[in-house]
Design an enzyme around this catalytic site. Structure first.
Site, PDB file in Angstrom:
ATOM      1  N   CYS A 152      16.152   0.979  -5.119  1.00 13.26           N
ATOM      2  CA  CYS A 152      16.432   0.637  -6.518  1.00 13.26           C
ATOM      3  C   CYS A 152      15.707   1.671  -7.373  1.00 13.26           C
ATOM      4  O   CYS A 152      15.359   2.739  -6.876  1.00 13.26           O
ATOM      5  CB  CYS A 152      16.045  -0.807  -6.848  1.00 13.26           C
ATOM      6  SG  CYS A 152      14.305  -1.221  -6.706  1.00 13.26           S
ATOM      7  N   ASP A 174      20.764  -1.084  -5.728  1.00 13.98           N
ATOM      8  CA  ASP A 174      21.432  -1.450  -6.969  1.00 13.98           C
ATOM      9  C   ASP A 174      22.029  -0.169  -7.545  1.00 13.98           C
ATOM     10  O   ASP A 174      22.063   0.877  -6.879  1.00 13.98           O
ATOM     11  CB  ASP A 174      20.473  -2.175  -7.935  1.00 13.98           C
ATOM     12  CG  ASP A 174      19.361  -1.270  -8.448  1.00 13.98           C
ATOM     13  OD1 ASP A 174      19.278  -0.092  -8.008  1.00 13.98           O
ATOM     14  OD2 ASP A 174      18.564  -1.728  -9.300  1.00 13.98           O
ATOM     15  N   HIS A 233       1.070  -0.336  11.898  1.00 17.72           N
ATOM     16  CA  HIS A 233       0.061  -1.386  11.750  1.00 17.72           C
ATOM     17  C   HIS A 233       0.630  -2.698  11.210  1.00 17.72           C
ATOM     18  O   HIS A 233       0.092  -3.762  11.502  1.00 17.72           O
ATOM     19  CB  HIS A 233      -1.067  -0.919  10.820  1.00 17.72           C
ATOM     20  CG  HIS A 233      -1.982   0.075  11.455  1.00 17.72           C
ATOM     21  ND1 HIS A 233      -3.225   0.380  10.959  1.00 17.72           N
ATOM     22  CD2 HIS A 233      -1.830   0.840  12.568  1.00 17.72           C
ATOM     23  CE1 HIS A 233      -3.814   1.284  11.734  1.00 17.72           C
ATOM     24  NE2 HIS A 233      -2.973   1.590  12.713  1.00 17.72           N
ATOM     25  N   THR A 240      12.667   1.716  -8.713  1.00 17.10           N
ATOM     26  CA  THR A 240      11.292   1.930  -8.259  1.00 17.10           C
ATOM     27  C   THR A 240      11.044   1.486  -6.825  1.00 17.10           C
ATOM     28  O   THR A 240       9.983   1.796  -6.267  1.00 17.10           O
ATOM     29  CB  THR A 240      10.325   1.127  -9.150  1.00 17.10           C
ATOM     30  OG1 THR A 240      10.679  -0.267  -9.038  1.00 17.10           O
ATOM     31  CG2 THR A 240      10.404   1.566 -10.601  1.00 17.10           C
TER      32      THR A 240
HETATM   33  C1  RB5 Z   1      17.165  -1.245 -12.879  1.00 14.74           C
HETATM   34  O1  RB5 Z   1      17.124  -0.743 -14.170  1.00 14.74           O
HETATM   35  C2  RB5 Z   1      15.757  -1.364 -12.316  1.00 14.74           C
HETATM   36  O2  RB5 Z   1      15.074  -2.382 -12.973  1.00 14.74           O
HETATM   37  C3  RB5 Z   1      15.786  -1.630 -10.840  1.00 14.74           C
HETATM   38  O3  RB5 Z   1      16.506  -0.601 -10.220  1.00 14.74           O
HETATM   39  C4  RB5 Z   1      14.465  -1.658 -10.105  1.00 14.74           C
HETATM   40  O4  RB5 Z   1      13.702  -0.542 -10.403  1.00 14.74           O
HETATM   41  C5  RB5 Z   1      13.690  -2.892 -10.215  1.00 14.74           C
HETATM   42  O5  RB5 Z   1      12.636  -3.053  -9.589  1.00 14.74           O
END
Ligand code: RB5
Length: 149
Positions: free
Chosen positions: A67, A10, A100, A69
């Site tokens: 993304c 993203d 695994h 996280t």
């Molecule tokens: C975007 O702000 C964030 O929510 C997305 O990149 C991701 O971390 C969601 O899990």
């Protein structure tokens, strides 16, 4: 024929994804970009599902999703039966996830790890092979509950 590696992100993961894709392409890997390609705010499931569909259909075997996280990408990708997606913030988990768990999608958080660590994680993931054996039975049970014996 060499493997085509899918990549997607993203907006939050765009820069790290592009850095990883550039490095992997430089090394000769065939990388297929599933978006996003701009920094405009967007929805990570759209890209996770696009990659997961390509895995389910056999177009690609493995992918890297980035993304903020890595968490949202992994949750969305894991809704697909053929996907075993893992979020990793260090290399050991990425290697073990291949050996695994036969993980086929690596998710990385661009707000969690720096580019150097992310590349270490990617290298560990791409460099490790599924060990099969007892792990194959366990992986089979992920989608289909079976007897413990
Ligand atoms: C975007 O702000 C964030 O929510 C997305 O990149 C991701 O971390 C969601 O899990």
């Amino acid at each position: 024929m060499s493997e085509t590696l899918g990549v997607a992100s993203d907006h939050a993961g765009l820069e790290l994804k592009q850095a990883l894709a550039a490095e992997l392409s430089k090394r000769g890997l065939v990388v297929r970009e599933f978006g996003t390609t701009t920094s405009d705010s967007c929805d990570y499931p759209d890209f996770a599902h696009a990659v997961a569909r390509a895995i389910d259909s056999g177009e690609i075997q493995r992918a890297i999703l980035v993304c903020g996280t890595g968490v949202g990408m992994s949750i969305a990708a894991n809704r697909h039966a053929g996907v075993r997606a893992v979020v990793c913030s260090e290399a050991l988990s990425a290697r073990m996830a291949r050996q695994h768990n036969d993980a086929n999608v690596l998710c990385v958080g661009a707000r969690v790890v720096g580019a150097g660590t992310a590349l270490d994680i990617v290298d560990a993931f791409l460099g490790a092979a599924f060990e099969g054996g007892r792990h194959a039975l366990r992986v089979a049970k992920i989608n289909f509950e079976g007897s413990a014996s």
